[in-house]
Design a protein around this motif. Structure first.
Motif, short mmCIF file in Angstrom:
data_model
loop_
_atom_site.label_atom_id
_atom_site.label_comp_id
_atom_site.label_asym_id
_atom_site.label_seq_id
_atom_site.Cartn_x
_atom_site.Cartn_y
_atom_site.Cartn_z
N VAL A 70 64.19 32.58 -3.52
CA VAL A 70 65.57 32.42 -4.01
C VAL A 70 66.21 33.78 -4.21
O VAL A 70 67.38 33.98 -3.86
CB VAL A 70 65.59 31.58 -5.30
N GLY A 71 65.47 34.72 -4.75
CA GLY A 71 66.01 36.08 -4.93
C GLY A 71 66.40 36.71 -3.60
O GLY A 71 67.45 37.33 -3.48
N LEU B 160 67.20 35.10 -0.89
CA LEU B 160 68.37 34.38 -0.38
C LEU B 160 69.65 34.86 -1.06
O LEU B 160 70.69 34.97 -0.41
CB LEU B 160 68.20 32.88 -0.57
N VAL B 161 69.58 35.15 -2.35
CA VAL B 161 70.76 35.65 -3.06
C VAL B 161 71.17 37.01 -2.51
O VAL B 161 72.36 37.26 -2.25
CB VAL B 161 70.49 35.72 -4.58
N VAL B 162 70.20 37.88 -2.28
CA VAL B 162 70.51 39.20 -1.70
C VAL B 162 71.10 39.04 -0.30
O VAL B 162 72.08 39.70 0.05
CB VAL B 162 69.25 40.09 -1.69
N LEU C 105 72.73 36.48 0.84
CA LEU C 105 74.07 35.91 0.71
C LEU C 105 75.08 36.99 0.33
O LEU C 105 76.19 37.03 0.89
CB LEU C 105 74.08 34.79 -0.32
N VAL C 106 74.71 37.87 -0.58
CA VAL C 106 75.61 38.96 -0.97
C VAL C 106 75.89 39.87 0.23
O VAL C 106 77.04 40.27 0.47
CB VAL C 106 75.03 39.75 -2.15
#
Length: 91
Positions: free
Chosen positions: A33-34, A36-38, A40-41
């Motif tokens: 998840v971490g 994926l967040v990076v 996405l940013v």
């Protein structure tokens, strides 16, 4: 009385083993998840820079307010198309 204690101890051992398995899977999920967040940013940053680059490129051919209008219009059309596509996938 001893059999009840044995059953409780065996249950606690089983629970501990299952919890250790869940904990390792949860750690892997949190890492994913971490990441994926990076990602996405970074993707949003790349999209904003692409739009800004289109604006600067069109700014050479026309006045800046028209270039901003053209880029915004294309972004709205693409966004609306994505919303309609998502709506069809959900339904």
């Amino acid at each position: 009385m001893e059999t009840i204690a044995d059953v409780i101890l065996k249950f606690l051992d089983l629970f501990d083993a299952q919890f250790a398995d869940i904990r390792s899977k949860l750690f892997k999920i949190l890492i994913a998840v971490g990441l994926l967040v990076v990602a996405l940013v970074l993707a949003i940053t790349a999209f904003v820079m692409f739009i800004y680059g289109c604006f600067l490129g069109l700014g050479l051919l026309m006045p800046p307010f028209l270039a901003a209008f053209a880029v915004a219009l294309v972004a709205i059309i693409l966004g609306g198309g994505l919303v309609l596509c998502a709506k069809k996938k959900i339904a």
